[in-house]
Design an enzyme around this catalytic site. Structure first.
Site, PDB file in Angstrom:
ATOM      1  N   HIS A 125     -41.612   3.210 -22.735  1.00 41.23           N
ATOM      2  CA  HIS A 125     -42.745   3.100 -23.658  1.00 41.23           C
ATOM      3  C   HIS A 125     -42.728   1.794 -24.431  1.00 41.23           C
ATOM      4  CE1 HIS A 125     -40.187   4.029 -27.124  1.00 41.23           C
ATOM      5  NE2 HIS A 125     -39.813   5.169 -26.565  1.00 41.23           N
ATOM      6  N   CYS A 144     -35.023   6.943 -24.923  1.00 38.55           N
ATOM      7  CA  CYS A 144     -36.046   6.332 -24.067  1.00 38.55           C
ATOM      8  C   CYS A 144     -35.729   4.869 -23.786  1.00 38.55           C
ATOM      9  CB  CYS A 144     -37.416   6.432 -24.732  1.00 38.55           C
ATOM     10  SG  CYS A 144     -38.024   8.124 -24.882  1.00 38.55           S
TER      11      CYS A 144
END
Length: 169
Positions: A125, A144
């Site tokens: 992301h 992430c």
């Protein structure tokens, strides 16, 4: 009669084109297919491969505890192993995001044997909306893989669901 200035017309048209390009976070991509993604955690490097070789590379940030394989929910680690891109979120809190199929069956079994949850929702992301600069504070996520907003726009356009991702220590 009003005399038209061709230079001014050209500049105004150019500015309109530039501004319209900035208006959307969704880019198009017509290049070679991305056949595999590789992440080298120790090098903080994301590599997009095509059938003829490397298509693009990106510096990345990882989980706030970047060493070792993700085992449990909340451990701040980025997984290691082979997964696939399995979803995308155009309305992410992190500009755009692309989901990774963590946890797999082995991850679930290990965590369950320890009486814990393996966690989930691991994504590639962009940056957050609350002021962390992903290039100045590299390892800030909960596990992430972060890139800049502009970079995630490119990755989002290039990578298709079902693409394998190999994550190395």
């Amino acid at each position: 009669m009003i005399k038209k200035n061709p230079r001014r017309f050209f500049l105004a048209g150019g500015m309109a084109a530039v501004l319209s390009g900035c208006a959307s976070k969704f880019r198009s991509y017509s290049g070679p297919e991305v056949t595999r993604i590789r992440l080298y955690k120790s090098d903080r490097l994301l590599v997009l491969d095509g059938s003829q070789g490397v298509l693009s590379t990106y510096p990345v940030g990882l989980g706030f505890s970047p060493t070792g394989h993700k085992q449990f929910e909340g451990d701040g680690r980025t997984p290691e192993g082979t997964y696939t891109i399995d979803r995308r979120n155009p309305n992410s809190l992190f500009h755009l995001s692309i989901g990774i199929s963590y946890p797999n069956e082995a991850d679930i079994a290990f965590a369950k044997a320890q009486g814990q949850s393996p966690g989930g929702d691991i994504f590639i992301h962009g940056g957050p909306r609350w002021g962390i600069d992903p290039l100045n504070k590299r390892d800030w996520t909960a596990g992430c893989i972060s890139v800049t907003d502009r970079q995630v726009e490119e990755v989002y356009a290039m990578v298709r669901d079902g693409t394998p991702i190999e994550i190395y220590a």
